[in-house]
Write a protein that holds these residues in place. Structure first.
Motif, PDB file in Angstrom:
ATOM      1  N   PHE A 122       0.856  -1.189   0.000  1.00 18.64           N
ATOM      2  CA  PHE A 122       0.000   0.000   0.000  1.00 18.64           C
ATOM      3  C   PHE A 122       0.892   1.239   0.000  1.00 18.64           C
ATOM      4  O   PHE A 122       1.753   1.394   0.866  1.00 18.64           O
ATOM      5  CB  PHE A 122      -0.907   0.015   1.232  1.00 18.64           C
ATOM      6  N   ILE A 123       0.686   2.111  -0.990  1.00 20.10           N
ATOM      7  CA  ILE A 123       1.431   3.360  -1.085  1.00 20.10           C
ATOM      8  C   ILE A 123       0.482   4.480  -0.664  1.00 20.10           C
ATOM      9  O   ILE A 123      -0.461   4.808  -1.394  1.00 20.10           O
ATOM     10  CB  ILE A 123       1.950   3.614  -2.517  1.00 20.10           C
ATOM     11  N   VAL A 124       0.695   5.044   0.510  1.00 23.14           N
ATOM     12  CA  VAL A 124      -0.198   6.057   1.067  1.00 23.14           C
ATOM     13  C   VAL A 124       0.507   7.413   1.029  1.00 23.14           C
ATOM     14  O   VAL A 124       1.578   7.578   1.624  1.00 23.14           O
ATOM     15  CB  VAL A 124      -0.605   5.716   2.510  1.00 23.14           C
ATOM     16  N   ILE A 125      -0.098   8.373   0.341  1.00 24.09           N
ATOM     17  CA  ILE A 125       0.502   9.688   0.164  1.00 24.09           C
ATOM     18  C   ILE A 125      -0.128  10.677   1.152  1.00 24.09           C
ATOM     19  O   ILE A 125      -1.353  10.773   1.251  1.00 24.09           O
ATOM     20  CB  ILE A 125       0.322  10.199  -1.280  1.00 24.09           C
ATOM     21  N   VAL A 126       0.728  11.408   1.846  1.00 21.14           N
ATOM     22  CA  VAL A 126       0.283  12.332   2.890  1.00 21.14           C
ATOM     23  C   VAL A 126       0.858  13.715   2.622  1.00 21.14           C
ATOM     24  O   VAL A 126       2.034  13.847   2.255  1.00 21.14           O
ATOM     25  CB  VAL A 126       0.735  11.833   4.282  1.00 21.14           C
ATOM     26  N   TYR A 127       0.013  14.727   2.804  1.00 22.92           N
ATOM     27  CA  TYR A 127       0.485  16.118   2.725  1.00 22.92           C
ATOM     28  C   TYR A 127      -0.442  17.006   3.548  1.00 22.92           C
ATOM     29  O   TYR A 127      -1.633  17.108   3.254  1.00 22.92           O
ATOM     30  CB  TYR A 127       0.530  16.616   1.279  1.00 22.92           C
ATOM     31  N   ASP A 128       0.085  17.609   4.599  1.00 23.20           N
ATOM     32  CA  ASP A 128      -0.617  18.644   5.359  1.00 23.20           C
ATOM     33  C   ASP A 128      -1.968  18.161   5.886  1.00 23.20           C
ATOM     34  O   ASP A 128      -2.975  18.857   5.755  1.00 23.20           O
ATOM     35  CB  ASP A 128      -0.795  19.890   4.468  1.00 23.20           C
ATOM     36  N   MET A 129      -1.992  16.965   6.480  1.00 21.58           N
ATOM     37  CA  MET A 129      -3.247  16.417   7.008  1.00 21.58           C
ATOM     38  C   MET A 129      -2.957  15.450   8.158  1.00 21.58           C
ATOM     39  O   MET A 129      -3.404  14.303   8.155  1.00 21.58           O
ATOM     40  CB  MET A 129      -4.005  15.671   5.908  1.00 21.58           C
ATOM     41  N   PRO A 130      -2.199  15.848   9.180  1.00 22.01           N
ATOM     42  CA  PRO A 130      -1.751  14.875  10.188  1.00 22.01           C
ATOM     43  C   PRO A 130      -2.870  14.154  10.923  1.00 22.01           C
ATOM     44  O   PRO A 130      -2.795  12.937  11.124  1.00 22.01           O
ATOM     45  CB  PRO A 130      -0.906  15.727  11.145  1.00 22.01           C
TER      46      PRO A 130
END
Length: 345
Positions: free
Chosen positions: A27-35
């Protein structure tokens, strides 16, 4: 064919051949500015939440593009051993490079892209993705999408909906103890609004065999508009139209978008979102030479059917029956249903 599929679901056909030194699916989970939202998403992917699987079955690669609000290191230290975390300094306002980076370091036989780290999943997602890949060596397995709340978040935000209301709804269902109750507090996302039995535009949890991922060339890095533009829809379309693939839809599972002021779901005034959407659509046409249209497939529906999803099945069925009865002029896709006992589709 249906008899063959029933045997697979009932466990009469051997499981996917595997190398015990590597996971089956990455699973590749992308995160940006949403902790806050990403923490819940990652919690929903842990073996403690996911049913019928172990840490050895899958890995979760968290790729975060650096912002002023990164994931808390204390939280990251609580993640299981099958999770890894990678912080990147991205120069472009797009997740495309982060996705390709995550896929490039992944080890699974299947690459599952979750482009939006704000999307929690139901407890049977991992198990049923693995079951889906057992159906066919070119199975592309997708999970339908939902928004937390009674209406699309880009509409609800204009009536005062925000992070606090989102948080309260999630708390009201006793999550994470009641994972499937996410259906009780949600509506179809815009890309899945046609329902289960007509063409959708994307999946925010799409699992692809590694050889197909390689043949597709991964994510197209030309989608460099803020948020990636239509890159996720582009991946979905190209995967669902790949020659010889079998499209498997997990009818009883879902991804659930939490409000976080995202690019297209309420972070800005409607006029700005509309201008951005025009730019996004124009870029797709420039890259592909035509306007985006949803891929038409003949999916196999797989998995358990919890009571909470029945209202979405009903809402999906009504327009298809209306068309059949001549009460509405709309396109409905063909579909196959695989049954394995009571309450399972």
């Amino acid at each position: 064919m249906l008899g063959h599929l029933r045997k697979i679901i009932n466990g009469d056909i051997p499981a996917i051949p595997r190398d015990e030194s590597r996971p089956l699916v990455s699973f590749i989970v992308i995160v940006y500015d949403m902790p806050e939202q990403a923490e819940r998403t990652l919690q929903s992917l842990t073996p403690q939440y996911q049913e019928g699987v172990s840490e050895l079955d899958y890995e979760v690669i968290v790729v975060e593009n650096k912002s002023e609000r990164n994931l808390n290191p204390d939280f990251l230290r609580t993640l299981p051993d099958n999770f890894t975390y990678h912080l990147r300094h991205e120069r472009e306002p797009t997740p495309v490079h982060a996705i390709n980076h995550g896929a490039g370091i992944s080890r699974g036989q299947y690459v599952c892209v979750m482009i939006d780290g704000a999307r929690m999943v139901t407890p049977g997602v991992v198990r049923n993705i693995l079951r889906g890949h057992r159906l066919h060596d070119k199975a592309v397995v997708t999970v339908p999408g939902y928004h937390i709340g009674s209406e699309l978040q880009q509409d609800a935000v204009e009536q005062g909906y925000g992070v606090e209301q989102d948080r309260a709804l999630i708390r009201s269902i006793g999550w994470p103890l009641e994972g499937y109750r996410l259906f009780d507090i949600s509506c179809f996302s815009g890309s899945c609004a046609p329902g289960f039995f007509r063409p959708n535009s994307e999946s925010n949890c799409i699992s692809i065999p590694r050889d197909i991922w390689a043949a597709l060339g991964g994510i197209d890095i030309r989608f460099n508009i803020r948020g990636g533009g239509l890159v996720n829809l582009d991946l979905y379309k190209r995967a669902c139209e790949f020659p010889g693939m079998e499209h498997v839809v997990l009818l009883g599972e879902g991804t659930f978008h939490q409000f976080h002021g995202g690019v297209t779901t309420g972070g800005e005034a409607r006029s700005k979102r509309e201008a951005l959407m025009k730019e996004i659509k124009d870029q797709y046409e420039d890259i592909r030479g035509e306007a985006y249209t949803s891929p038409v497939s003949t999916p196999v529906f797989l998995g358990e059917l919890p009571d909470q999803v029945l209202r979405f099945v009903q809402a999906s069925t009504e327009p298809v029956l209306a068309q059949r009865d001549g009460r509405q002029d709309s396109d409905a896709s063909n579909f196959s249903v695989v049954k394995s006992g009571s309450g399972r589709v």
